[in-house]
Design a protein around this motif. Structure first.
Motif, PDB file in Angstrom:
ATOM      1  N   ALA A 346     -14.477   8.497  -8.131  1.00 12.16           N
ATOM      2  CA  ALA A 346     -13.334   9.471  -7.970  1.00 12.16           C
ATOM      3  C   ALA A 346     -13.430  10.716  -8.446  1.00 12.16           C
ATOM      4  O   ALA A 346     -13.165  11.685  -8.097  1.00 12.16           O
ATOM      5  N   ALA A 347     -14.152  10.769  -9.675  1.00 10.64           N
ATOM      6  CA  ALA A 347     -14.465  11.905 -10.568  1.00 10.64           C
ATOM      7  C   ALA A 347     -15.303  12.853  -9.837  1.00 10.64           C
ATOM      8  O   ALA A 347     -15.137  14.148 -10.044  1.00 10.64           O
ATOM      9  N   ALA A 348     -16.319  12.326  -8.757  1.00  4.85           N
ATOM     10  CA  ALA A 348     -17.132  13.310  -8.329  1.00  4.85           C
ATOM     11  C   ALA A 348     -16.425  13.910  -7.232  1.00  4.85           C
ATOM     12  O   ALA A 348     -16.647  14.956  -6.793  1.00  4.85           O
ATOM     13  N   ARG A 349     -15.544  13.309  -6.406  1.00  3.16           N
ATOM     14  CA  ARG A 349     -14.601  13.589  -5.696  1.00  3.16           C
ATOM     15  C   ARG A 349     -13.694  14.887  -6.235  1.00  3.16           C
ATOM     16  O   ARG A 349     -13.519  16.130  -5.635  1.00  3.16           O
ATOM     17  N   SER A 438      -3.156  15.796  -1.503  1.00  5.12           N
ATOM     18  CA  SER A 438      -2.689  14.558  -1.101  1.00  5.12           C
ATOM     19  C   SER A 438      -2.824  13.543  -2.430  1.00  5.12           C
ATOM     20  O   SER A 438      -3.044  14.029  -3.444  1.00  5.12           O
ATOM     21  N   ALA A 439      -2.143  12.178  -2.111  1.00  2.00           N
ATOM     22  CA  ALA A 439      -2.056  11.529  -3.257  1.00  2.00           C
ATOM     23  C   ALA A 439      -3.498  11.265  -3.601  1.00  2.00           C
ATOM     24  O   ALA A 439      -3.589  11.210  -4.970  1.00  2.00           O
ATOM     25  N   GLN A 440      -4.484  10.816  -2.958  1.00  2.84           N
ATOM     26  CA  GLN A 440      -5.750  10.474  -3.221  1.00  2.84           C
ATOM     27  C   GLN A 440      -6.522  11.867  -3.947  1.00  2.84           C
ATOM     28  O   GLN A 440      -7.187  11.632  -5.017  1.00  2.84           O
ATOM     29  N   ASP A 441      -6.239  13.021  -3.485  1.00  2.79           N
ATOM     30  CA  ASP A 441      -6.613  14.036  -4.080  1.00  2.79           C
ATOM     31  C   ASP A 441      -6.111  14.169  -5.602  1.00  2.79           C
ATOM     32  O   ASP A 441      -7.153  14.322  -6.324  1.00  2.79           O
ATOM     33  N   LYS A 442      -5.042  14.017  -5.915  1.00  6.81           N
ATOM     34  CA  LYS A 442      -4.503  14.200  -7.208  1.00  6.81           C
ATOM     35  C   LYS A 442      -5.025  13.003  -7.959  1.00  6.81           C
ATOM     36  O   LYS A 442      -5.386  13.266  -9.289  1.00  6.81           O
ATOM     37  N   ILE A 443      -5.474  11.671  -7.472  1.00  2.00           N
ATOM     38  CA  ILE A 443      -6.053  10.726  -8.344  1.00  2.00           C
ATOM     39  C   ILE A 443      -7.408  11.051  -8.846  1.00  2.00           C
ATOM     40  O   ILE A 443      -7.982  11.108  -9.911  1.00  2.00           O
ATOM     41  N   ASP A 444      -8.097  11.714  -7.706  1.00  2.35           N
ATOM     42  CA  ASP A 444      -9.400  12.103  -7.996  1.00  2.35           C
ATOM     43  C   ASP A 444      -9.800  13.256  -8.982  1.00  2.35           C
ATOM     44  O   ASP A 444     -10.547  13.040  -9.817  1.00  2.35           O
ATOM     45  N   LEU A 445      -8.828  14.210  -8.840  1.00  2.00           N
ATOM     46  CA  LEU A 445      -8.662  15.135  -9.748  1.00  2.00           C
ATOM     47  C   LEU A 445      -8.382  14.847 -11.090  1.00  2.00           C
ATOM     48  O   LEU A 445      -9.043  15.197 -12.043  1.00  2.00           O
ATOM     49  N   GLU A 446      -7.497  13.804 -11.377  1.00  2.00           N
ATOM     50  CA  GLU A 446      -7.198  13.287 -12.753  1.00  2.00           C
ATOM     51  C   GLU A 446      -8.328  12.772 -13.258  1.00  2.00           C
ATOM     52  O   GLU A 446      -8.744  12.887 -14.471  1.00  2.00           O
ATOM     53  N   GLU A 447      -9.119  11.983 -12.400  1.00  2.00           N
ATOM     54  CA  GLU A 447     -10.272  11.115 -12.911  1.00  2.00           C
ATOM     55  C   GLU A 447     -11.424  12.089 -13.371  1.00  2.00           C
ATOM     56  O   GLU A 447     -12.029  12.040 -14.262  1.00  2.00           O
ATOM     57  N   TYR A 448     -11.522  13.157 -12.738  1.00  2.00           N
ATOM     58  CA  TYR A 448     -12.466  14.172 -13.000  1.00  2.00           C
ATOM     59  C   TYR A 448     -11.837  15.023 -14.315  1.00  2.00           C
ATOM     60  O   TYR A 448     -12.762  15.185 -15.452  1.00  2.00           O
ATOM     61  N   LEU A 449     -10.969  15.284 -14.513  1.00  2.89           N
ATOM     62  CA  LEU A 449     -10.334  15.997 -15.447  1.00  2.89           C
ATOM     63  C   LEU A 449     -10.689  14.967 -16.952  1.00  2.89           C
ATOM     64  O   LEU A 449     -11.053  15.251 -18.164  1.00  2.89           O
ATOM     65  N   LYS A 450     -10.643  13.698 -16.528  1.00  2.00           N
ATOM     66  CA  LYS A 450     -10.674  12.691 -17.664  1.00  2.00           C
ATOM     67  C   LYS A 450     -12.203  12.542 -18.211  1.00  2.00           C
ATOM     68  O   LYS A 450     -12.540  12.032 -19.101  1.00  2.00           O
ATOM     69  N   SER A 451     -13.116  13.005 -17.282  1.00  2.00           N
ATOM     70  CA  SER A 451     -14.465  13.091 -17.344  1.00  2.00           C
ATOM     71  C   SER A 451     -15.269  14.122 -18.074  1.00  2.00           C
ATOM     72  O   SER A 451     -16.384  14.171 -18.431  1.00  2.00           O
ATOM     73  N   ILE A 452     -14.392  15.291 -18.106  1.00  2.80           N
ATOM     74  CA  ILE A 452     -14.943  16.500 -18.636  1.00  2.80           C
ATOM     75  C   ILE A 452     -15.152  16.390 -20.273  1.00  2.80           C
ATOM     76  O   ILE A 452     -14.368  16.147 -21.066  1.00  2.80           O
TER      77      ILE A 452
END
Length: 452
Positions: A346-349, A438-452
């Motif tokens: 999800a973070a990659a997306r 989208s709802a999935q976009d928001k989930i994916d974006l949050e996962e990326y922020l957690k990975s930084i």
């Protein structure tokens, strides 16, 4: 079991001193990865490489962790916090501050400063954590992160001061909650600064400085809460937001600042400037400080009235420490998120969204994850009120660097923690910039922020 008494604890100081002398030549900081030709330290953060003088970094580490800049004049001489810690039973006033109380207001204990005998005694339940005498012993061991006691030849604590680590270090809780190895640069989001200041029996000094009554001082200090501090209060006197709520901002991280221009939420100045500001005006150390902007009696009435923009002390106990502080802070790379703490797929997306549709990278530019150069924006640009920005000479908000974001999520996001969760931040920008995520976009974006 019988509590370990103060005399036994103090006798272990000789052991501690021996341990210290044996480790002077060891690695000077956990963030240093290599020493080159005995003169260059190479520290890597993502694609950033800094070359720092190891002697200066080592000096800065000691300053960051232990130097009070002579602020005992304020914390002991004026506020009498040393007497509050001692308690009436030990020559002070009140009940005193036990380790349990200290941990309860977010103070941390450095387990590596404890001799093995003390560690064993704590584990065996032989140390009374409800006795202020134990706190005094821990201070004599230099084990309370950010707080430094001074002792006479008889082992009596005469003064207490604070240092940079108080707000900008925590521990890994490897021994117990609040007790562990130091994590320098991490904001202590458990620290209740207001509750600590409220220990003073001299609220009149603060009341007179701010031109309010003592009950107001107490209410404001109690209102900051864990992990927050109103850094502008003692220059502009603004204790409340326009809606009447108490104004306070989250303690920021001191790591991951390589390549970052302005060091504060509202861009007061760079790292060296802010270190000087804090050491002189917040910690109340004894140094020299100049900022003509603070002479503006309209914007900064408290500072102008007290000439805080033109401080001179002899001797100056701060200015010579600024290069070392800067070097050590620049050596503190942002921590890496623990394995399994985010969904990598999800973070990659989310990374693609961050750099594209979500427009995050227009300000949070890789690898520093803030604007390159003058990283300030108006309140209107980012869709929030301008209360805090107007308290700064810039009138603007800085783009917060995002490296190591996972380690400073406690307390919320933005300067004042107004957004409780990352999803709240994402929803804010989705609405403000009409991103249509989208709802999935928001989930994916949050996962990326957690990975930084």
């Amino acid at each position: 079991m019988k509590a370990l008494n103060l005399i036994k604890l103090l006798s272990l100081l000789i052991i501690l001193n021996t341990l210290i002398s044996c480790t002077k030549t060891e690695t000077i900081t956990e963030t240093i990865t290599e020493i080159v030709n005995d003169t260059i330290i190479e520290t890597r953060t993502d694609t950033l490489t800094l070359h720092l003088d190891p002697a200066l970094v080592a000096e800065g580490k000691q300053i960051f962790r232990y130097d009070t800049f002579g602020d005992e004049v304020f914390w002991s001489g004026i506020l009498h916090i040393d007497k509050a810690i001692l308690g009436e039973a030990n020559g002070g006033y009140g009940d005193g501050v036990s380790p349990a109380t200290a941990l309860g207001v977010g103070l941390k204990v450095d387990s590596e400063a404890l001799p093995a005998e003390v560690v064993a005694a704590i584990q065996a339940g032989e140390v009374d954590l409800n006795d202020p005498a134990t706190t005094i012993a821990l201070l004599q061991l230099n084990a309370v992160v950010g707080v430094k006691g001074t002792f006479d030849e008889d082992g009596n604590m005469t003064t207490v001061g604070i240092n940079c680590a108080l707000c900008h270090s925590t521990v890994d809780n490897s021994f117990a909650d609040g007790i562990g190895k130091r994590l320098d640069g991490y904001p202590n989001r458990d620290l209740n600064v207001g509750a600590i200041v409220n220990l003073t029996d001299n609220k009149k000094f603060l009341a007179d400085l701010l031109h309010v009554d003592e009950p107001t001082v107490e209410t404001v200090l109690n209102g900051w809460g864990p992990g927050k501090f109103n850094a502008g209060l003692f220059v502009d006197g603004k204790a409340l937001r326009p809606d009447g709520s108490i104004a306070a901002n989250l303690l920021p991280a001191a790591y991951g600042l390589q390549g970052v221009n302005l060091a504060t939420y509202t861009g007061w100045g760079d790292m060296v400037y802010w270190n000087a500001f804090v050491a002189n005006l917040e910690m109340h150390g004894q140094g020299n400080f100049t900022d003509a902007r603070l002479n503006d009696a309209t914007q900064f009435p408290i500072a102008a009235e007290n000439n805080f923009g033109n401080i001179v002390n002899e001797p100056d106990l701060i200015t010579s420490k600024l290069p070392g502080l800067q070097a050590y802070q620049l050596s503190l790379k942002a921590p890496t998120p623990p394995e399994g703490s985010y969904d990598a797929t999800a973070a990659a997306r989310g990374q693609d969204l961050f750099n594209g549709k979500a427009q995050c990278a227009s300000c949070h530019i890789y690898p520093i994850f803030t604007d390159a150069g003058y990283n300030l924006h108006s309140a209107e640009e980012i869709g929030i009120d301008d209360f805090e920005s107007k308290r700064s000479p810039t009138g603007l908000y800085r783009t917060t660097p995002l490296r190591g974001l996972f380690a400073r999520m406690k307390g919320g996001f933005y300067h004042d923690g107004r957004f409780a969760a990352l999803n709240d931040v994402i929803n804010h920008y989705d609405t403000h910039f009409e991103l249509e995520l989208s709802a999935q976009d928001k989930i994916d974006l949050e996962e990326y922020l957690k990975s930084i």
